[in-house]
Design a protein around this motif. Structure first.
Motif, short mmCIF file in Angstrom:
data_model
loop_
_atom_site.label_atom_id
_atom_site.label_comp_id
_atom_site.label_asym_id
_atom_site.label_seq_id
_atom_site.Cartn_x
_atom_site.Cartn_y
_atom_site.Cartn_z
N ILE A 73 -49.46 -64.80 -31.84
CA ILE A 73 -48.84 -66.13 -31.94
C ILE A 73 -47.38 -65.96 -32.37
O ILE A 73 -46.50 -66.69 -31.92
N ALA A 119 -55.52 -65.79 -36.90
CA ALA A 119 -54.75 -65.29 -38.05
C ALA A 119 -53.29 -65.12 -37.65
O ALA A 119 -52.98 -64.79 -36.51
N GLY A 164 -51.78 -74.73 -20.99
CA GLY A 164 -51.84 -75.54 -22.19
C GLY A 164 -52.70 -74.91 -23.27
O GLY A 164 -53.48 -75.58 -23.95
N VAL A 223 -59.64 -67.89 -28.71
CA VAL A 223 -59.66 -67.07 -29.93
C VAL A 223 -58.24 -67.01 -30.48
O VAL A 223 -57.30 -67.39 -29.80
P1 FAD Z 1 -54.64 -69.18 -22.98
O1 FAD Z 1 -55.24 -69.71 -24.22
O2 FAD Z 1 -55.53 -68.34 -22.09
O3 FAD Z 1 -54.13 -70.43 -22.14
C1 FAD Z 1 -53.87 -70.35 -20.76
C2 FAD Z 1 -53.63 -71.74 -20.21
O4 FAD Z 1 -53.26 -71.64 -18.84
C3 FAD Z 1 -54.84 -72.65 -20.26
O5 FAD Z 1 -54.46 -73.96 -20.60
C4 FAD Z 1 -55.34 -72.64 -18.82
O6 FAD Z 1 -56.04 -73.82 -18.49
C5 FAD Z 1 -54.01 -72.55 -18.08
N1 FAD Z 1 -54.15 -72.04 -16.73
C6 FAD Z 1 -54.47 -70.80 -16.33
N2 FAD Z 1 -54.55 -70.75 -14.99
C7 FAD Z 1 -54.27 -71.98 -14.54
C8 FAD Z 1 -54.21 -72.57 -13.25
N3 FAD Z 1 -54.48 -71.88 -12.13
N4 FAD Z 1 -53.89 -73.88 -13.16
C9 FAD Z 1 -53.63 -74.62 -14.27
N5 FAD Z 1 -53.67 -74.11 -15.51
C10 FAD Z 1 -54.01 -72.81 -15.64
N6 FAD Z 1 -53.31 -64.21 -31.83
C11 FAD Z 1 -52.91 -64.30 -33.11
O7 FAD Z 1 -51.76 -64.63 -33.37
N7 FAD Z 1 -53.79 -64.04 -34.12
C12 FAD Z 1 -55.05 -63.61 -33.89
O8 FAD Z 1 -55.81 -63.42 -34.83
C13 FAD Z 1 -55.46 -63.43 -32.56
N8 FAD Z 1 -56.69 -62.96 -32.26
C14 FAD Z 1 -57.01 -62.73 -30.96
C15 FAD Z 1 -58.22 -62.10 -30.65
C16 FAD Z 1 -58.53 -61.79 -29.33
C17 FAD Z 1 -59.80 -61.07 -29.01
C18 FAD Z 1 -57.66 -62.16 -28.29
C19 FAD Z 1 -57.99 -61.88 -26.86
C20 FAD Z 1 -56.48 -62.81 -28.59
C21 FAD Z 1 -56.13 -63.06 -29.92
N9 FAD Z 1 -54.93 -63.64 -30.24
C22 FAD Z 1 -54.55 -63.77 -31.54
C23 FAD Z 1 -54.03 -64.09 -29.19
C24 FAD Z 1 -54.11 -65.60 -29.05
O9 FAD Z 1 -55.40 -65.99 -28.72
C25 FAD Z 1 -53.16 -66.00 -27.95
O10 FAD Z 1 -51.93 -65.39 -28.13
C26 FAD Z 1 -52.91 -67.46 -27.98
O11 FAD Z 1 -54.09 -68.17 -28.03
C27 FAD Z 1 -52.11 -67.86 -26.79
O12 FAD Z 1 -52.87 -67.85 -25.63
P2 FAD Z 1 -52.19 -68.38 -24.33
O13 FAD Z 1 -51.80 -69.79 -24.58
O14 FAD Z 1 -51.16 -67.42 -23.93
O15 FAD Z 1 -53.33 -68.30 -23.23
#
Ligand code: FAD
Length: 513
Positions: free
Chosen positions: A360, A55, A17, A52
């Motif tokens: 994103i 942008a 999420g 994080v």
């Molecule tokens: P996460 O936010 O890590 O979410 C993972 C989810 O999975 C969480 O809800 C967690 O609770 C759940 N989960 C994991 N394991 C389990 C489990 N065992 N059981 C139940 N739930 C679990 N993107 C941009 O577009 N612009 C930017 O400027 C940008 N800057 C960034 C800077 C950095 C340094 C980094 C690392 C990333 C950046 N990103 C950026 C990328 C952006 O942060 C991600 O693409 C975006 O937030 C999506 O993350 P996610 O949902 O894939 O993962």
């Protein structure tokens, strides 16, 4: 809740999420629920999100539109601001500055690309052939977004308006955590079922190897037919269960650590991201309504964490508002974003450093592609392969464009910069750079994400001038072209000056309906 026929997928399970998970839930519950499917999202507050990512690039507006989200509601809910592009500092050489704008450059004349006319005017000036003519200046003077950014202005005009302001291309800066919360409300309203809990096991069919259910710590099982893995870097299903494999690109993009440290805002909000290169990486500065996001992305082979944090603290422009947050990553992507009945989105599918703010967008694009190739229960390998081909191509396009920023440096002050300047690059990028070097030509293949203005901005911004301009430019009278260029420059500047500051624009927009 019965499917229309037995071959339809009836149960979609989204694991995670974060921004990716809630973007997927909002989109799928809007278009793929229809009372025929259940969409369940599992997340764990205890594990949390990456926290994080602020942008974006312009297509994000289409995602919001697809969900009928009004721009004003979105900006209010996420403390968002407008982004007209990225200012790059110290990238070509230390002391250099250039702007990568959204939107186009100038106007083509008689079918000849604007930038070729600009290059010819520059070449004529350098050869001394047009002594006394007003200099064309830098190419930023011919972009509406660059000029608005230069004056810290912003305006949004009605579609179809004849004003030059209509040429502004923009995206947003926003708090991705607040965006996920905003989308959660929407997704739940649309019928998404949210389950809180930590997944401790993933079950697979003994025969097909497909994932059949995920099991929570408390023993509860959530079964599904299609699983969307949004579990972040850990890739709980795509890697943890399916061991899909990862294409590691860190030899081309060696930065592998980031430190995030938000700080208080200055008085005026710049309508752009700033990326400042340091000794072994670069620093982002992203102004939101309530704070400025900062971070230092660096290469651990060339810099220790303490030094990276000291550099970041020394270069932020306000009081820190939180503890510094250290993150690790490996640039690359899953060998297959879709494996068996698991489609990985977001960090679970791969990561390219945030230099061009593309993560994103990669989530958004993955969702759109899955819409276009939504499978039956018995997944066709052809549809799955097509998804993987398209995602691979997209990631590689982004990868090449990001590599260009490093390869096109002239810096030699640290080992890091010497390494990236001298490294071999993918053939696809080498070809693009050679086409540019010869006659300043840029060709966009297939549905490449970054268009001609983006490549031009980075090449010229980092001092990569073509040997010659396209001879087609010589077919136009140079005096007339010089006059047209002057007019464009003045018109962009004057239009920008008439716009409100982004700070004022946001104040007004807070009272929008
Ligand atoms: P996460 O936010 O890590 O979410 C993972 C989810 O999975 C969480 O809800 C967690 O609770 C759940 N989960 C994991 N394991 C389990 C489990 N065992 N059981 C139940 N739930 C679990 N993107 C941009 O577009 N612009 C930017 O400027 C940008 N800057 C960034 C800077 C950095 C340094 C980094 C690392 C990333 C950046 N990103 C950026 C990328 C952006 O942060 C991600 O693409 C975006 O937030 C999506 O993350 P996610 O949902 O894939 O993962």
């Amino acid at each position: 809740m019965q499917p229309e026929n037995d071959s339809d997928i009836a149960k979609i399970v989204i694991v995670g999420g974060g921004t990716a998970g809630w973007m997927a839930a909002a989109a799928f519950s809007r278009y793929f629920d229809n009372g025929r499917r259940t969409i369940t999202l599992v997340e764990s507050e205890q594990i949390g999100t990456v926290g994080v990512g602020e942008a974006t690039i312009p297509p994000i507006a289409n995602f919001n539109k697809m969900l009928d989200i009004s721009e004003s509601d979105f900006l209010r809910a996420t403390n968002g601001t407008f982004k007209l592009g990225i200012e790059f500092v110290n990238w070509g050489q230390q002391g250099d500055r250039y702007f990568h704008p959204f939107g186009s450059y100038g106007q083509d004349l008689h079918g000849i690309a604007f930038h070729q006319l600009y290059l010819r005017e520059k070449a004529l000036a350098e050869s001394g052939a047009i002594a006394g003519r007003e200099a064309v200046g830098d190419i930023a003077g011919y972009s509406m977004s660059s000029m608005a950014a230069r004056h810290k202005k912003f305006a949004r005009v009605k579609p179809g308006s004849k004003s030059l302001a209509a040429q502004i291309g923009y995206a947003y800066h926003f708090d991705a955590g607040l965006y996920a919360k905003f989308l959660r409300k929407l997704a739940e309203k649309q019928g998404t079922i949210r389950r809180e809990g930590r997944i401790s096991a993933v079950h697979r069919d003994g025969e097909t190897g497909d994932v059949t259910s995920v099991e929570l710590d408390n023993g509860e099982k959530i079964d599904g037919e299609l699983f969307i893995d949004c579990s972040g870097f850990r890739g709980l299903l795509i890697e943890g269960a399916l061991e899909t494999g990862y294409d590691n690109w860190s030899h081309w993009l060696p930065v592998d650590r980031a430190i995030a440290l938000p700080c208080a805002n200055p008085e005026t909000l710049d309508p752009y991201t700033r990326s400042t290169a340091h000794g072994a990486g670069w620093q982002w500065r992203i102004p939101l309504q309530h704070r400025t996001g900062n971070g230092h992305v660096y290469c651990s082979n060339h810099m220790e964490a303490d030094e990276a944090e000291t550099i970041l603290r020394a270069n932020i422009e306000g009081e820190p508002l939180a503890e510094a947050r250290h993150l690790r990553f490996t640039t690359g992507m899953r060998s297959k974003a879709w494996n068996h009945n698991v489609v990985a989105l977001g960090l679970a599918s791969g990561f390219i450093e945030p230099l061009e703010s593309t993560s994103i967008h990669l989530v958004q694009n993955g969702i759109a592609r899955l819409f276009a190739l939504f499978p039956d229960k018995k997944i066709s390998p052809v549809e799955r392969d097509e998804y993987n081909r398209g995602m691979h191509e997209l990631y590689e396009d982004v990868r090449d464009f990001v590599i260009l920023h490093y390869k096109a440096t002239q810096r030699d002050d640290t080992e890091f910069w010497r390494y990236v300047r001298d490294m071999d690059v993918p053939d696809t990028l080498a070809k693009k750079m050679e086409l540019w070097r010869l006659h300043g030509r840029v060709f966009r293949e297939n549905a490449e994400l970054f268009t001609m203005p983006s490549w031009i901005a980075v090449m010229l911004g980092q001092n990569i001038w073509p040997e010659k301009y396209d001879p087609m430019a010589d077919t136009l009278d140079d005096v007339k072209v010089a006059g047209a260029l002057k007019q464009m420059r003045e018109a962009y500047n004057n239009t920008a000056l008439q716009m409100p500051s982004q700070t004022d624009f946001l104040k007004q927009s807070n009272s929008w309906a």
